[in-house]
Design an enzyme around this catalytic site. Structure first.
Site, short mmCIF file in Angstrom:
data_model
loop_
_atom_site.label_atom_id
_atom_site.label_comp_id
_atom_site.label_asym_id
_atom_site.label_seq_id
_atom_site.Cartn_x
_atom_site.Cartn_y
_atom_site.Cartn_z
N SER A 134 0.86 -1.20 0.00
CA SER A 134 0.00 0.00 0.00
C SER A 134 0.88 1.23 0.00
O SER A 134 1.76 1.36 0.87
CB SER A 134 -0.88 0.02 1.25
OG SER A 134 -1.36 1.34 1.48
N HIS B 250 -1.36 -1.52 -4.06
CA HIS B 250 -2.63 -1.18 -3.41
C HIS B 250 -2.69 0.31 -3.14
O HIS B 250 -1.76 0.89 -2.56
CB HIS B 250 -2.71 -1.96 -2.09
CG HIS B 250 -4.01 -1.84 -1.36
ND1 HIS B 250 -5.15 -2.52 -1.75
CD2 HIS B 250 -4.36 -1.14 -0.26
CE1 HIS B 250 -6.13 -2.23 -0.91
NE2 HIS B 250 -5.68 -1.41 0.01
N ASP C 181 -4.66 3.25 -1.40
CA ASP C 181 -5.66 3.54 -0.36
C ASP C 181 -6.20 4.95 -0.52
O ASP C 181 -5.56 5.93 -0.12
CB ASP C 181 -5.02 3.38 1.02
CG ASP C 181 -4.98 1.93 1.44
OD1 ASP C 181 -3.93 1.46 1.91
OD2 ASP C 181 -6.01 1.24 1.30
N MET D 213 -8.73 7.86 0.34
CA MET D 213 -9.50 8.27 1.52
C MET D 213 -10.05 9.69 1.32
O MET D 213 -9.33 10.56 0.82
CB MET D 213 -8.59 8.25 2.75
CG MET D 213 -8.00 6.88 3.02
SD MET D 213 -6.89 6.92 4.44
CE MET D 213 -6.38 5.22 4.45
N HIS E 188 -8.50 0.99 -3.55
CA HIS E 188 -9.37 0.70 -2.41
C HIS E 188 -10.05 2.01 -2.02
O HIS E 188 -9.42 2.88 -1.41
CB HIS E 188 -8.50 0.15 -1.27
CG HIS E 188 -9.22 -0.05 0.02
ND1 HIS E 188 -8.54 -0.25 1.21
CD2 HIS E 188 -10.54 -0.09 0.33
CE1 HIS E 188 -9.42 -0.41 2.19
NE2 HIS E 188 -10.64 -0.30 1.68
N MET F 105 -11.98 4.19 0.08
CA MET F 105 -12.55 4.44 1.40
C MET F 105 -13.21 5.82 1.34
O MET F 105 -12.72 6.79 1.94
CB MET F 105 -11.45 4.36 2.47
CG MET F 105 -10.99 2.93 2.71
SD MET F 105 -9.49 2.80 3.67
CE MET F 105 -8.27 2.97 2.36
N MET G 278 -11.07 -5.68 6.18
CA MET G 278 -10.21 -4.77 6.92
C MET G 278 -9.78 -5.45 8.21
O MET G 278 -10.63 -5.92 9.00
CB MET G 278 -10.95 -3.47 7.26
CG MET G 278 -11.18 -2.51 6.11
SD MET G 278 -9.70 -1.99 5.22
CE MET G 278 -8.68 -1.35 6.53
N ASP H 227 -6.26 -6.39 4.96
CA ASP H 227 -5.73 -5.03 4.81
C ASP H 227 -5.60 -4.36 6.17
O ASP H 227 -6.58 -3.97 6.79
CB ASP H 227 -6.67 -4.22 3.90
CG ASP H 227 -6.15 -2.84 3.60
OD1 ASP H 227 -6.80 -2.11 2.84
OD2 ASP H 227 -5.08 -2.47 4.14
N GLY H 228 -4.32 -4.27 6.61
CA GLY H 228 -4.07 -3.54 7.84
C GLY H 228 -3.37 -4.38 8.89
O GLY H 228 -3.89 -5.43 9.27
N GLY H 229 -2.21 -3.91 9.32
CA GLY H 229 -1.49 -4.60 10.40
C GLY H 229 -0.81 -5.87 9.98
O GLY H 229 -0.49 -6.72 10.82
N SER I 63 3.08 -0.17 6.07
CA SER I 63 4.24 0.22 6.89
C SER I 63 5.28 -0.89 6.97
O SER I 63 6.45 -0.63 7.23
CB SER I 63 3.76 0.61 8.30
OG SER I 63 2.94 -0.40 8.83
C1 DX5 Z 1 -6.12 1.63 6.47
C2 DX5 Z 1 -5.24 1.30 5.30
C3 DX5 Z 1 -4.08 0.49 5.83
C4 DX5 Z 1 -3.01 0.26 4.83
C5 DX5 Z 1 -2.04 -0.79 5.33
O1 DX5 Z 1 -7.22 2.31 6.03
O2 DX5 Z 1 -5.97 0.54 4.34
O3 DX5 Z 1 -4.59 -0.72 6.28
O4 DX5 Z 1 -3.56 -0.21 3.66
O5 DX5 Z 1 -1.37 -0.22 6.37
P1 DX5 Z 1 -0.38 -1.08 7.28
O6 DX5 Z 1 0.12 -2.25 6.47
O7 DX5 Z 1 0.71 -0.12 7.64
O8 DX5 Z 1 -1.23 -1.51 8.44
ZN ZN Z 2 -6.51 -0.60 1.72
#
Ligand code: DX5
Ligand code: ZN
Length: 218
Positions: A6, A31, A33, A35, A67, A69, A138, A174-176, A197
């Site tokens: 991402s 990816h 993101d 927003m 994606h 959002m 998510m 997606d995320g963490g 990250s």
């Molecule tokens: C949140 C984003 C994050 C991003 C990934 O809205 O969608 O989840 O893609 O971020 P990391 O991999 O740093 O959690």
């Molecule tokens: Zn995403």
């Protein structure tokens, strides 16, 4: 499991260089993101960034995955398609007309995904699992990179994998997702992992990607 970096956490003053570096390690999925500051408490970027990355994606044969959002995503599907997104994902919480949004994405010649926030039940996608190419779960509350994966969502991933059976639908988390969590994501049935990250952090990008692949192979 495929890795989908991402760009949310990338250095936007060196975005092309960082995406190229990731692609040179064999990454073939980027990816994006998007927003709007309404659906999520953050603002990131829009079609101009997708457009700027399209030539790079062509050069490396990478898929651009947007994606969205954003609220009422139908308003911008044509713009993201025209900018060069290959796959567009909308949140089921962001529009009352999910079936129509998926049809609109397909009518634009793109692959379609639907996304669920952590507390949104799988029942919200039951009626469209034969219509989409991807379902995004998510694993953090959307809006920011660098958060901690919500472990309870992995059970939801397993239930989704059971629901889908052998349908050709990607399951994206997606995320963490980091070296410490990616194996559990794969074991739960996810087929694509968004990694932000974990890739665009302190480590050089190739080493960060290698660490994720090693964690997956262990
Ligand atoms: C949140 C984003 C994050 C991003 C990934 O809205 O969608 O989840 O893609 O971020 P990391 O991999 O740093 O959690
Ligand atoms: Zn995403």
């Amino acid at each position: 499991m495929r890795l989908a970096p991402s760009i949310l956490t990338a250095d936007f003053s060196r975005l092309g260089e960082q995406v190229a570096t990731a692609c040179e390690t064999g990454i073939d999925w980027i990816h994006l993101d998007v927003m709007d500051g309404q659906f999520v408490p953050n603002i990131s970027f829009g079609p101009p960034v997708v457009r700027s990355l399209r030539p790079l994606a062509d050069r490396y044969g990478a898929l651009l995955d947007a994606h969205l959002m954003i609220v009422e995503p139908e308003r911008y599907l044509a713009d993201f398609a025209a900018a060069g997104a290959d796959l567009i994902t909308v949140h089921v919480e962001a529009t009352p007309h999910v079936h129509r949004a998926i049809q609109m994405i397909h009518d634009l010649g793109k692959k379609a995904g639907v996304a669920l926030n952590p507390a949104t039940p799988l029942s919200m996608v039951e009626e469209v699992i034969d219509q989409v190419e991807l379902i995004l779960l998510m694993t953090v509350n959307p809006g920011f990179g660098g958060q901690t994966l919500i472990p309870s969502v992995l059970a939801k991933v397993r239930r989704l994998a059971t629901m889908l059976g052998d349908r050709p639908v990607e399951i994206m988390v997606d995320g963490g997702v980091h070296p410490a969590t990616i194996a559990a994501c794969a074991a739960s049935g996810a087929t694509v992992a968004v990694v932000g990250s974990a890739v665009f952090g302190e480590q050089p990008i190739p080493a960060a990607i290698a660490a994720l692949r090693t964690a997956l192979a262990d």
